[in-house]
Design an enzyme around this catalytic site. Structure first.
Site, PDB file in Angstrom:
ATOM      1  N   LYS A 211      32.536   5.058  16.144  1.00 39.44           N
ATOM      2  CA  LYS A 211      33.297   6.407  16.485  1.00 39.44           C
ATOM      3  C   LYS A 211      34.055   6.449  15.198  1.00 39.44           C
ATOM      4  O   LYS A 211      35.190   5.638  15.063  1.00 39.44           O
ATOM      5  CB  LYS A 211      34.208   6.417  17.798  1.00 39.44           C
ATOM      6  CG  LYS A 211      34.394   7.755  18.122  1.00 39.44           C
ATOM      7  CD  LYS A 211      35.010   7.724  19.572  1.00 39.44           C
ATOM      8  CE  LYS A 211      35.306   9.000  20.149  1.00 39.44           C
ATOM      9  NZ  LYS A 211      36.082   8.981  21.397  1.00 39.44           N
TER      10      LYS A 211
HETATM   11  O1  G3P Z   1      37.451  10.955  23.582  1.00 36.87           O
HETATM   12  C1  G3P Z   1      37.849  11.816  23.299  1.00 36.87           C
HETATM   13  C2  G3P Z   1      38.347  13.121  24.101  1.00 36.87           C
HETATM   14  O2  G3P Z   1      37.216  13.292  25.311  1.00 36.87           O
HETATM   15  C3  G3P Z   1      39.797  13.134  24.750  1.00 36.87           C
HETATM   16  O3  G3P Z   1      40.016  14.128  25.589  1.00 36.87           O
HETATM   17  O4  G3P Z   1      41.493  14.983  27.664  1.00 36.87           O
HETATM   18  O5  G3P Z   1      42.369  13.435  25.670  1.00 36.87           O
HETATM   19  O6  G3P Z   1      41.339  15.993  25.320  1.00 36.87           O
HETATM   20  P1  G3P Z   1      41.360  14.661  26.084  1.00 36.87           P
END
Ligand code: G3P
Length: 218
Positions: A87
């Site tokens: 990633k």
């Molecule tokens: O892994 C990246 C993403 O899914 C993060 O999600 O909820 O922290 O914006 P969030």
């Protein structure tokens, strides 16, 4: 649409895997920190454990922000397990690193995508996945789902094989809309995945069936 779980929590990963519908896992440095996983060896061991639990792709994020650092870290991550996807953040250096890994046949997930232009660049560099962050756009009063639609149109126009991995998915309606818009993958928390199970008419209907069966089967 593939279902990935967005967590580094082993119990939640196991629960989703046991459900039989899990296609992979995404993690990020914040999610690793949330589980208290720190230090190079522990982090690598945790990724390996996740790969042993699930069958599909497991995204493991590089910490380096320079090209050489990303290559070194990414190669170590890729060597850890065949299911690892490296990633890489959406930066100039990140695009160069994605191109490098693409020529080496190493899978990549370009993260922190907030515009269709960023997704187009990552696809041209050969990313396996692009991760547009739906919820974080919603957080700043911008419809994150529109970005999924824009990227779908562009990728279909040119036949890009890069998969749209809708990230920062927060709830069931995000999942449903991502499916309607043609995202290849969604990654979200276990709560959002399990939320799809729920309907009050299912609960009341089942209760009625069981009650009727009990009346005639004493
Ligand atoms: O892994 C990246 C993403 O899914 C993060 O999600 O909820 O922290 O914006 P969030």
């Amino acid at each position: 649409m593939k279902f990935f779980i967005d967590t580094a929590n082993l119990e939640q990963i196991k629960e989703a895997q046991d459900l039989g519908i899990l296609d992979g896992v995404t993690t990020n440095p914040s999610l690793m920190a949330k589980e208290g996983i720190s230090g190079y060896n522990k982090i690598m061991a945790h990724y390996k454990t996740i790969c042993d639990i699930v069958d599909g792709d497991v995204s493991a994020e590089v910490i380096a922000t320079d090209y050489e650092g990303m290559i070194k870290e990414g190669e170590n991550l890729a060597a850890l397990h065949p299911q690892i996807v490296v990633k890489i953040p959406m930066t100039k250096e990140g695009i160069k690193a994605i191109k490098y890994f693409s020529t080496k046949g190493i899978k990549t997930n370009c993260t922190l995508i907030f515009s269709a232009g960023q997704a187009l660049l990552a696809a041209k560099a050969g990313a396996t996945y692009v991760s547009p962050f739906v919820g974080r756009l919603d957080d700043i009063s911008t419809n994150g789902l529109n970005l999924i639609a824009e990227i779908r149109l562009i990728f279909d126009n040119y036949g890009f094989e890069t998969q749209i991995l809708a990230a920062s998915v927060r709830h069931t309606m995000h999942i449903l809309h991502c499916a309607q818009l043609g995202a290849d993958v969604m990654t979200g928390p276990l709560s959002a995945i399990l939320g799809l199970l729920k309907h009050p008419l299912t609960d009341s209907g089942l209760a009625q069936f069981l009650a009727d069966h009990a009346k005639t089967n004493k």
